[in-house]
Design an enzyme around this catalytic site. Structure first.
Site, short mmCIF file in Angstrom:
data_model
loop_
_atom_site.label_atom_id
_atom_site.label_comp_id
_atom_site.label_asym_id
_atom_site.label_seq_id
_atom_site.Cartn_x
_atom_site.Cartn_y
_atom_site.Cartn_z
N CYS A 233 0.84 -1.20 0.00
CA CYS A 233 0.00 0.00 0.00
C CYS A 233 0.87 1.26 0.00
O CYS A 233 1.38 1.67 1.05
CB CYS A 233 -0.93 -0.01 1.21
N CYS B 10 -0.41 4.12 2.12
CA CYS B 10 -0.19 3.97 3.57
C CYS B 10 1.27 4.21 3.93
O CYS B 10 1.57 4.86 4.93
CB CYS B 10 -0.53 2.54 4.02
N ASP B 11 2.18 3.65 3.16
CA ASP B 11 3.57 3.57 3.61
C ASP B 11 4.56 4.40 2.81
O ASP B 11 5.73 4.51 3.19
CB ASP B 11 4.02 2.10 3.59
#
Ligand code: NDP
Length: 308
Positions: A134, A137-138
């Protein structure tokens, strides 16, 4: 046979949010945590984009907090996997762990989706330490660093373009000699100077040390030539599969296998069965959107039960 008013299947942000809302509405929900208690967030490290956590929070802690919040209002949270379902008549018949039978007046499905991985041992070793599925997200953890994205579809192109806006360089590792993504997405990739597309390359190994990922060993699929790239983030974008196995033949699915809902609602093809989170959402896949849709499902369910 045990009878429940609201059965929630799945324990990610969608499931626990549905549990918080339905327990506060005195519907005594029973939630089964499923194969991966806490869901996909337990496989990420820090979550910095969930509103309300200015310092960020780990995925595991967020899920523990969501569970505590659901328990506080009386949700009955249980370990167990739903192994069989009969939605053909109401009350719905559900079997847990092949033995325990439940009759449910309503069901909220929040079983999520699972990101596909290449299946390399080294990839599993560095999951959460540079390996991620992701970018939204990261990606931020690798700002001004070099990273790689694997895949040639719309997700890979979208993630590569997003990462290119925060990272120094992005390698896009594509196994074929073309991108499967839409023309518009391809153009964005080709017009982004800090993305280098490596066509016909496969990942042999993710390289790393005690701190996390340091590189990847790639192999050209035609010439067999090997090369190493130095990267700190290795992002998989080779697709997801919604966790719908037990619902096949019971609920209508779209062409990609996600549960179909009436747009703008959580209503599935079966009256009294609602869906929330990634199992019905191939597009956004965020903790906050999953939580929001868990709330929608709880409200839809509550209103439907009231009308019965
Ligand atoms: P896709 O299935 O479209 O693409 C997966 C990509 O990963 C393909 O390029 C595939 O390669 C590659 N791949 C699969 N397995 C491997 C492997 N083992 N090793 C290396 N590469 C691999 O998935 P997406 O997640 O990209 O998209 C899913 C759906 O969502 C699509 O319909 C897409 O159009 C849609 N979508 C739309 C967006 C938008 O409109 N903004 C954004 C994101 C997704 P190969 O081509 O060789 O099979």
């Amino acid at each position: 046979m045990e009878k429940v008013k609201v059965l929630i299947i799945g324990s990610g942000p969608a499931g626990f949010t549905a549990a918080i809302y339905t327990s506060r509405a005195n519907l005594s929900p029973v939630l089964y945590e499923g194969i991966e208690p806490g869901g996909q967030l337990t496989t990420t490290t820090e979550i910095e984009n969930f509103p309300g956590y200015p310092e960020g929070i780990t995925g595991t802690l967020m899920m523990e907090d969501l569970k505590k919040q659901a328990l506080r209002f009386g949700a009955d949270v249980r370990r167990g996997i739903i192994t069989d379902i009969d939605f053909s008549e109401r009350p719905f018949k559900v079997t847990v762990d092949h033995e325990h039978q439940i009759e449910a007046e309503s069901v909220i499905v929040c079983t999520g989706a699972t990101a596909k991985y290449l299946g390399l041992e080294s990839e599993a070793k560095y999951r959460g330490m540079g390996v991620s599925a992701c970018a939204t997200c990261d990606g931020f953890f690798y700002r001004k660093r070099d990273v790689a994205v694997v895949g040639g579809g719309d997700t890979a192109c979208e993630e590569a373009t997003y990462l290119a806006s925060i990272c120094r360089k992005v390698y896009l590792i594509v196994r074929k000699n073309y991108l499967r993504a839409s023309k518009a997405m391809q153009e964005r990739v080709f017009n982004t100077p800090n993305i280098e597309v490596l066509f016909e390359h496969n990942t042999v190994e993710v390289l790393g040390d005690d701190e996390g990922v340091t590189g990847a060993l790639l192999k050209h699929s035609v010439t067999g030539e090997e090369r190493t790239i130095d990267i700190m983030g290795f992002f998989l974008a080779i697709g997801h599969h919604p966790n719908v196995e037990v619902f096949k033949g019971q609920l209508e699915l779209d062409e990609q296998g996600y549960i179909k809902v009436v747009p703008g609602t959580s209503k599935t093809s079966v009256e009294g069965v609602f869906a929330a989170g990634d199992v019905k959402d191939p597009h956004y896949r965020q903790a906050i959107t999953a939580a929001g849709s868990g709330c929608i499902a709880a409200l839809d369910c509550e209103r439907w039960l009231l009308a019965q």
